[in-house]
Design a protein around this motif. Structure first.
Motif, PDB file in Angstrom:
ATOM      1  N   GLY A  44     -11.376 -34.445  13.001  1.00  0.00           N
ATOM      2  CA  GLY A  44     -10.585 -35.724  12.216  1.00  0.00           C
ATOM      3  C   GLY A  44     -11.259 -36.720  11.770  1.00  0.00           C
ATOM      4  N   PHE A  45     -10.602 -37.972  11.522  1.00  0.00           N
ATOM      5  CA  PHE A  45     -11.211 -39.025  10.970  1.00  0.00           C
ATOM      6  C   PHE A  45     -12.366 -39.281  11.638  1.00  0.00           C
ATOM      7  N   SER A  46     -12.557 -39.130  12.986  1.00  0.00           N
ATOM      8  CA  SER A  46     -13.236 -39.813  14.092  1.00  0.00           C
ATOM      9  C   SER A  46     -14.624 -38.889  13.762  1.00  0.00           C
ATOM     10  N   GLY A  47     -14.668 -37.462  13.858  1.00  0.00           N
ATOM     11  CA  GLY A  47     -15.842 -36.622  13.573  1.00  0.00           C
ATOM     12  C   GLY A  47     -16.198 -36.743  12.242  1.00  0.00           C
ATOM     13  N   LEU A  48     -15.242 -37.059  11.137  1.00  0.00           N
ATOM     14  CA  LEU A  48     -15.808 -36.953   9.720  1.00  0.00           C
ATOM     15  C   LEU A  48     -16.367 -38.238   9.431  1.00  0.00           C
ATOM     16  N   GLY A  72      -8.674 -32.009   9.808  1.00  0.00           N
ATOM     17  CA  GLY A  72      -7.675 -32.917   9.254  1.00  0.00           C
ATOM     18  C   GLY A  72      -6.275 -32.430   9.764  1.00  0.00           C
ATOM     19  N   TRP A  73      -6.195 -31.440  10.333  1.00  0.00           N
ATOM     20  CA  TRP A  73      -4.718 -30.732  10.626  1.00  0.00           C
ATOM     21  C   TRP A  73      -4.072 -31.545  11.839  1.00  0.00           C
ATOM     22  N   ALA A  74      -4.909 -32.554  12.679  1.00  0.00           N
ATOM     23  CA  ALA A  74      -4.042 -32.996  13.780  1.00  0.00           C
ATOM     24  C   ALA A  74      -3.321 -34.485  13.294  1.00  0.00           C
ATOM     25  N   GLY A  77      -4.138 -35.705   9.633  1.00  0.00           N
ATOM     26  CA  GLY A  77      -3.482 -35.386   8.405  1.00  0.00           C
ATOM     27  C   GLY A  77      -1.986 -35.428   8.536  1.00  0.00           C
ATOM     28  N   ARG A  78      -1.439 -36.087   9.664  1.00  0.00           N
ATOM     29  CA  ARG A  78       0.020 -36.110   9.662  1.00  0.00           C
ATOM     30  C   ARG A  78       0.622 -37.751  10.340  1.00  0.00           C
ATOM     31  N   ASN A  79      -0.296 -38.615  10.018  1.00  0.00           N
ATOM     32  CA  ASN A  79       0.094 -40.033  10.330  1.00  0.00           C
ATOM     33  C   ASN A  79       0.764 -40.722   9.380  1.00  0.00           C
ATOM     34  N   GLY A 244     -15.322 -36.611  19.001  1.00  0.00           N
ATOM     35  CA  GLY A 244     -14.064 -37.231  18.451  1.00  0.00           C
ATOM     36  C   GLY A 244     -13.018 -36.064  18.424  1.00  0.00           C
ATOM     37  N   THR A 245     -12.533 -36.067  19.687  1.00  0.00           N
ATOM     38  CA  THR A 245     -11.581 -35.049  19.904  1.00  0.00           C
ATOM     39  C   THR A 245     -10.224 -35.454  20.109  1.00  0.00           C
ATOM     40  N   GLY A 246      -9.929 -36.783  19.936  1.00  0.00           N
ATOM     41  CA  GLY A 246      -8.602 -37.381  19.934  1.00  0.00           C
ATOM     42  C   GLY A 246      -7.727 -37.371  21.136  1.00  0.00           C
ATOM     43  N   TYR A 263       3.437 -37.878  21.940  1.00  0.00           N
ATOM     44  CA  TYR A 263       4.011 -37.443  20.540  1.00  0.00           C
ATOM     45  C   TYR A 263       4.443 -38.430  19.905  1.00  0.00           C
ATOM     46  N   ASP A 264       4.100 -38.658  18.719  1.00  0.00           N
ATOM     47  CA  ASP A 264       4.860 -39.660  17.617  1.00  0.00           C
ATOM     48  C   ASP A 264       5.585 -38.783  16.505  1.00  0.00           C
ATOM     49  N   TYR A 265       6.660 -39.292  15.954  1.00  0.00           N
ATOM     50  CA  TYR A 265       7.285 -38.425  14.948  1.00  0.00           C
ATOM     51  C   TYR A 265       7.798 -39.212  13.813  1.00  0.00           C
ATOM     52  N   HIS A 296       9.468 -49.312  14.489  1.00  0.00           N
ATOM     53  CA  HIS A 296       9.466 -48.155  13.426  1.00  0.00           C
ATOM     54  C   HIS A 296       8.287 -48.590  12.433  1.00  0.00           C
ATOM     55  N   TYR A 297       7.694 -47.662  11.878  1.00  0.00           N
ATOM     56  CA  TYR A 297       6.735 -47.937  10.702  1.00  0.00           C
ATOM     57  C   TYR A 297       7.356 -46.977   9.464  1.00  0.00           C
ATOM     58  N   TYR A 298       7.314 -47.807   8.293  1.00  0.00           N
ATOM     59  CA  TYR A 298       7.596 -46.991   7.186  1.00  0.00           C
ATOM     60  C   TYR A 298       6.941 -47.504   5.803  1.00  0.00           C
ATOM     61  N   GLY A 382      -8.984 -42.811  22.183  1.00  0.00           N
ATOM     62  CA  GLY A 382      -7.924 -43.951  22.960  1.00  0.00           C
ATOM     63  C   GLY A 382      -7.509 -44.746  21.677  1.00  0.00           C
ATOM     64  N   TYR A 383      -7.502 -44.206  20.522  1.00  0.00           N
ATOM     65  CA  TYR A 383      -6.947 -44.967  19.293  1.00  0.00           C
ATOM     66  C   TYR A 383      -5.624 -45.409  19.470  1.00  0.00           C
ATOM     67  N   THR A 384      -4.716 -44.783  20.260  1.00  0.00           N
ATOM     68  CA  THR A 384      -3.108 -44.972  20.325  1.00  0.00           C
ATOM     69  C   THR A 384      -2.534 -45.416  19.037  1.00  0.00           C
ATOM     70  N   VAL A 388      -6.691 -45.019  11.885  1.00  0.00           N
ATOM     71  CA  VAL A 388      -7.026 -44.384  10.679  1.00  0.00           C
ATOM     72  C   VAL A 388      -8.275 -45.138  10.041  1.00  0.00           C
ATOM     73  N   ALA A 389      -8.283 -46.373  10.182  1.00  0.00           N
ATOM     74  CA  ALA A 389      -9.670 -47.065   9.675  1.00  0.00           C
ATOM     75  C   ALA A 389     -10.622 -47.473  11.039  1.00  0.00           C
ATOM     76  N   ALA A 390      -9.844 -47.644  12.120  1.00  0.00           N
ATOM     77  CA  ALA A 390     -10.743 -47.996  13.467  1.00  0.00           C
ATOM     78  C   ALA A 390     -11.742 -46.639  13.748  1.00  0.00           C
ATOM     79  N   THR A 391     -11.343 -45.676  13.573  1.00  0.00           N
ATOM     80  CA  THR A 391     -12.432 -44.490  13.689  1.00  0.00           C
ATOM     81  C   THR A 391     -13.585 -44.476  13.119  1.00  0.00           C
ATOM     82  N   ARG A 392     -13.722 -45.237  11.708  1.00  0.00           N
ATOM     83  CA  ARG A 392     -14.966 -45.702  11.154  1.00  0.00           C
ATOM     84  C   ARG A 392     -15.638 -46.445  12.064  1.00  0.00           C
TER      85      ARG A 392
HETATM   86  C1  LIG Z   1       2.774 -39.182  13.793  1.00  0.00           C
HETATM   87  C2  LIG Z   1       1.432 -40.039  13.825  1.00  0.00           C
HETATM   88  C3  LIG Z   1       1.428 -41.518  12.777  1.00  0.00           C
HETATM   89  C4  LIG Z   1       0.354 -42.224  12.925  1.00  0.00           C
HETATM   90  N1  LIG Z   1       0.408 -43.155  12.049  1.00  0.00           N
HETATM   91  C5  LIG Z   1      -0.715 -43.794  11.922  1.00  0.00           C
HETATM   92  C6  LIG Z   1      -0.959 -44.867  10.925  1.00  0.00           C
HETATM   93  O1  LIG Z   1      -0.124 -45.008  10.100  1.00  0.00           O
HETATM   94  N2  LIG Z   1      -2.129 -45.683  10.973  1.00  0.00           N
HETATM   95  C7  LIG Z   1      -3.006 -45.622  11.850  1.00  0.00           C
HETATM   96  O2  LIG Z   1      -4.047 -46.043  11.870  1.00  0.00           O
HETATM   97  N3  LIG Z   1      -2.983 -44.535  12.601  1.00  0.00           N
HETATM   98  C8  LIG Z   1      -1.791 -43.635  12.886  1.00  0.00           C
HETATM   99  N4  LIG Z   1      -1.807 -42.679  13.632  1.00  0.00           N
HETATM  100  C9  LIG Z   1      -2.798 -42.216  14.747  1.00  0.00           C
HETATM  101  C10 LIG Z   1      -4.050 -41.591  13.850  1.00  0.00           C
HETATM  102  O3  LIG Z   1      -3.730 -40.586  13.151  1.00  0.00           O
HETATM  103  C11 LIG Z   1      -5.234 -41.217  14.730  1.00  0.00           C
HETATM  104  O4  LIG Z   1      -5.607 -42.608  15.350  1.00  0.00           O
HETATM  105  C12 LIG Z   1      -6.515 -40.752  13.995  1.00  0.00           C
HETATM  106  O5  LIG Z   1      -6.294 -39.791  12.964  1.00  0.00           O
HETATM  107  C13 LIG Z   1      -7.385 -40.319  15.090  1.00  0.00           C
HETATM  108  O6  LIG Z   1      -8.322 -39.273  14.530  1.00  0.00           O
HETATM  109  P1  LIG Z   1      -9.117 -38.449  15.469  1.00  0.00           P
HETATM  110  O7  LIG Z   1     -10.317 -37.986  14.706  1.00  0.00           O
HETATM  111  O8  LIG Z   1      -9.768 -39.096  16.792  1.00  0.00           O
HETATM  112  O9  LIG Z   1      -8.380 -37.582  16.188  1.00  0.00           O
HETATM  113  P2  LIG Z   1      -7.570 -36.175  15.597  1.00  0.00           P
HETATM  114  O10 LIG Z   1      -7.086 -36.449  14.046  1.00  0.00           O
HETATM  115  O11 LIG Z   1      -6.522 -35.660  16.564  1.00  0.00           O
HETATM  116  O12 LIG Z   1      -8.706 -35.127  15.556  1.00  0.00           O
HETATM  117  C14 LIG Z   1      -9.179 -34.449  16.649  1.00  0.00           C
HETATM  118  C15 LIG Z   1      -9.600 -33.278  16.202  1.00  0.00           C
HETATM  119  O13 LIG Z   1     -10.463 -32.824  17.273  1.00  0.00           O
HETATM  120  C16 LIG Z   1     -10.302 -31.376  17.482  1.00  0.00           C
HETATM  121  N5  LIG Z   1     -10.792 -30.832  18.501  1.00  0.00           N
HETATM  122  C17 LIG Z   1     -10.294 -31.215  19.952  1.00  0.00           C
HETATM  123  N6  LIG Z   1     -10.938 -30.627  20.871  1.00  0.00           N
HETATM  124  C18 LIG Z   1     -11.784 -29.783  20.298  1.00  0.00           C
HETATM  125  C19 LIG Z   1     -12.676 -28.782  20.940  1.00  0.00           C
HETATM  126  N7  LIG Z   1     -13.012 -28.941  22.009  1.00  0.00           N
HETATM  127  N8  LIG Z   1     -13.488 -28.107  19.953  1.00  0.00           N
HETATM  128  C20 LIG Z   1     -13.396 -28.291  18.532  1.00  0.00           C
HETATM  129  N9  LIG Z   1     -12.457 -29.242  18.072  1.00  0.00           N
HETATM  130  C21 LIG Z   1     -11.783 -30.129  18.757  1.00  0.00           C
HETATM  131  C22 LIG Z   1      -8.824 -31.088  17.051  1.00  0.00           C
HETATM  132  O14 LIG Z   1      -8.566 -29.694  16.221  1.00  0.00           O
HETATM  133  C23 LIG Z   1      -8.717 -32.257  16.025  1.00  0.00           C
HETATM  134  O15 LIG Z   1      -8.702 -31.714  14.649  1.00  0.00           O
HETATM  135  C24 LIG Z   1      -0.794 -41.837  13.641  1.00  0.00           C
HETATM  136  C25 LIG Z   1      -0.733 -40.586  14.442  1.00  0.00           C
HETATM  137  C26 LIG Z   1       0.280 -39.839  14.515  1.00  0.00           C
HETATM  138  C27 LIG Z   1       0.317 -38.465  15.271  1.00  0.00           C
END
Ligand SMILES: Cc1cc2nc3c(=O)[nH]c(=O)nc-3n(C[C@H](O)[C@H](O)[C@H](O)COP(=O)(O)OP(=O)(O)OC[C@H]3O[C@@H](n4cnc5c(N)ncnc54)[C@H](O)[C@@H]3O)c2cc1C
Length: 465
Positions: A44-48, A72-74, A77-79, A244-246, A263-265, A296-298, A382-384, A388-392
């Motif tokens: 995800g953004f954290s790892g990238l 980016g699938w988690a 890629g869906r925020n 960076g496992t979210g 879960y957020d929708y 809500h956010y939009y 714990g980005y809650t 999107v930006a804070a992961t950097r």
């Molecule tokens: C619906 C929704 C709306 C959001 N809107 C916003 C927004 O507008 N602005 C904002 O700043 N944030 C928003 N967020 C939050 C934001 O998307 C996340 O904070 C951010 O993407 C976190 O990135 P991440 O890499 O930490 O986690 P993730 O994107 O969840 O990535 C974690 C990755 O780790 C992988 N992984 C986990 N465990 C393992 C393992 N054991 N081995 C290998 N791979 C593993 C997963 O497959 C996944 O791809 C939203 C989130 C959601 C769900």
């Protein structure tokens, strides 16, 4: 339009990930054994960001990134695509928790945000970065005090922030529900999150990062002076590991105490016609948010569709995580009803997509950081809902910690302190559901917080998305 009818043909997938011509071909899974200076778990953004910054800091460093599914699938890629400078899930939360540090946190957040914009330009990443700012609106009188406070503090910190009264806010975006607003003009951009992730992935590959997809790491063990990571068909021996496992089950057991998967929708409308868009104004295309506890956010997309998300943040008892949970029809219906209440002018608009995603919630609503295995491993989770930006920034913290560097970042109290842990199950489920219920009641009762919420407030605890 009847919200049920408006949702009937919506695709059950994240809009950003749906048949996008930018979506790259899958990368291979890991087979056999390999070695690396740094292994990153999670694409995800954290790892990238961690992979990219590791290579930028030291191009000679051998970096491997292991992703359990697709990059980016988690959540990434869906925020909502709000790329916001805040490192603290908003100014109000940061101010409450780190009042003596908030000026530094704000400055560091803005620097981090500016660096994201610069990185996107430098690598030519086409992710529709639009520096529109964010307009937070009040829809009830009780929300005005906190709004004024954020405006005052924001100005003191030098933010480009403006208070809008009822007429001014409705002149920006026309909803009969708005009574005031605060527009943070500078420090928030709207992006296409999937395209940003894919762009970062390509930038990492070009810098020589080896990325393996469909390679879930099952466990990590010590291996002499290094660590060994095991996937189903391969292993990596790495001197350093970044997690960076979210919201997913963390490979470091102790992190489970601090994280709750929530879960957020979100919904996406079909593209608005020129007349439909004119009926709500929105010429400055700001990201929008409302100010209740359940908010809500939009925002608008490139083709003038509206992404409409938030409100319900669902914790499945026991912290259960399942693929099917990213679809919840009751929440989609509630969101659609709220959409038409906010924009009655858009009664003819239907929805094209409906989806959900997992947020890594912690009790302080903003990421926490640390190390394990004798500082050979670092984590930032714990980005809650605002990562999107804070992961950097979190990526830089992890690299500082792994490189043993004493930096302004690692000296921050926010970085050194941990959130209050959640209680163990089944008490955790009870506590979270009681808190969610209380927050909904507070919204329905003019913002009045019951004894339970006031007790949590006293200890700086809560639940947010
Ligand atoms: C619906 C929704 C709306 C959001 N809107 C916003 C927004 O507008 N602005 C904002 O700043 N944030 C928003 N967020 C939050 C934001 O998307 C996340 O904070 C951010 O993407 C976190 O990135 P991440 O890499 O930490 O986690 P993730 O994107 O969840 O990535 C974690 C990755 O780790 C992988 N992984 C986990 N465990 C393992 C393992 N054991 N081995 C290998 N791979 C593993 C997963 O497959 C996944 O791809 C939203 C989130 C959601 C769900």
């Amino acid at each position: 339009m009847d919200p049920l009818k408006a949702l009937a043909d919506a695709e059950r997938k994240p809009y950003w990930l749906d048949e996008d011509p930018f979506e790259p071909e899958p990368l291979p899974r890991i087979f056999g054994h390999t070695q690396a200076d740094l292994a990153i778990v999670g694409g995800g953004f954290s790892g990238l960001w961690t992979a990219l910054l590791a290579k930028e800091r030291d191009p000679g460093r051998d970096v491997v990134l292991l992703e359990g599914q697709r990059v980016g699938w988690a959540a990434t890629g869906r925020n909502g695509g709000f790329c916001h400078a805040s490192l603290t899930h908003g100014l109000a939360n940061g101010l409450e928790r780190w009042p003596y540090e908030i000026a530094d946190l704000h400055r560091l957040g803005v620097e981090n945000f500016n660096a994201i914009e610069e990185t996107i330009a430098r690598y030519g990443i086409d992710c529709s970065f639009e520096r529109t700012g964010e307009l937070n609106v009040a829809t009830e009188e009780w929300q005005l005090d906190e709004m004024s406070e954020v405006h005052t503090i924001g100005r003191e910190l030098g933010a480009d922030i403006e208070y809008l009264d009822r007429d001014q806010v409705r002149a920006e975006v026309n909803s009969p529900t708005y009574i005031a607003g605060v527009w943070e003009r500078g420090d928030c951009a709207m992006i296409d999150p999937a395209r940003l992730a894919w762009g970062l992935r390509l930038a990492c590959l070009r810098l020589g990062v080896r990325i393996y997809e469909h390679s879930p790491i099952k466990h990590i063990v010590k291996d002499g002076t290094a660590l060994r990571l095991t996937a189903p068909y391969g292993t990596v021996r790495a001197n350093r590991v970044a997690l960076g496992t979210g919201a997913f089950s963390p490979l470091l057991r102790r992190l489970r105490h601090y994280l709750a998967p929530v879960y957020d929708y979100a919904l996406m409308t079909e593209p608005l016609t020129t007349e439909q868009l004119a009926s709500i104004g929105w010429k400055n295309r700001q990201g929008m948010g409302d100010s209740a506890n359940q908010f809500h956010y939009y925002r608008l997309t490139d083709d003038n569709s509206i992404l409409w998300g938030g409100y319900d943040a669902i914790y499945y008892n026991g912290g259960r995580v399942k693929i099917g949970y990213d679809q919840r029809d009751a929440t989609f219906l509630t969101l659609a009803e709220h959409f038409y209440e906010t924009f009655p002018q858009l009664e003819d608009v239907r929805f094209s997509h409906k989806w959900g995603g997992l947020i890594d919630t912690c009790s302080r609503f903003s990421a926490f950081y640390g190390t394990g295995y004798g500082s050979r491993l670092a984590y930032a989770v714990g980005y809650t809902g605002l990562g999107v930006a804070a992961t950097r920034f979190g990526a830089n913290v992890m690299l500082d910690l792994l490189d043993g560097l004493d930096t302004e970042r690692t000296r921050l109290r926010m970085v050194r302190e941990k959130p209050v842990p959640f209680p163990p199950e089944p008490i955790r489920s009870g506590v979270i559901q009681l808190t969610r219920w209380s927050l909904a009641r507070a919204d329905a009762n003019g913002g009045r917080r019951n004894l339970w919420l006031r007790t949590l407030d006293r200890f700086g605890l809560g639940f947010d998305s």
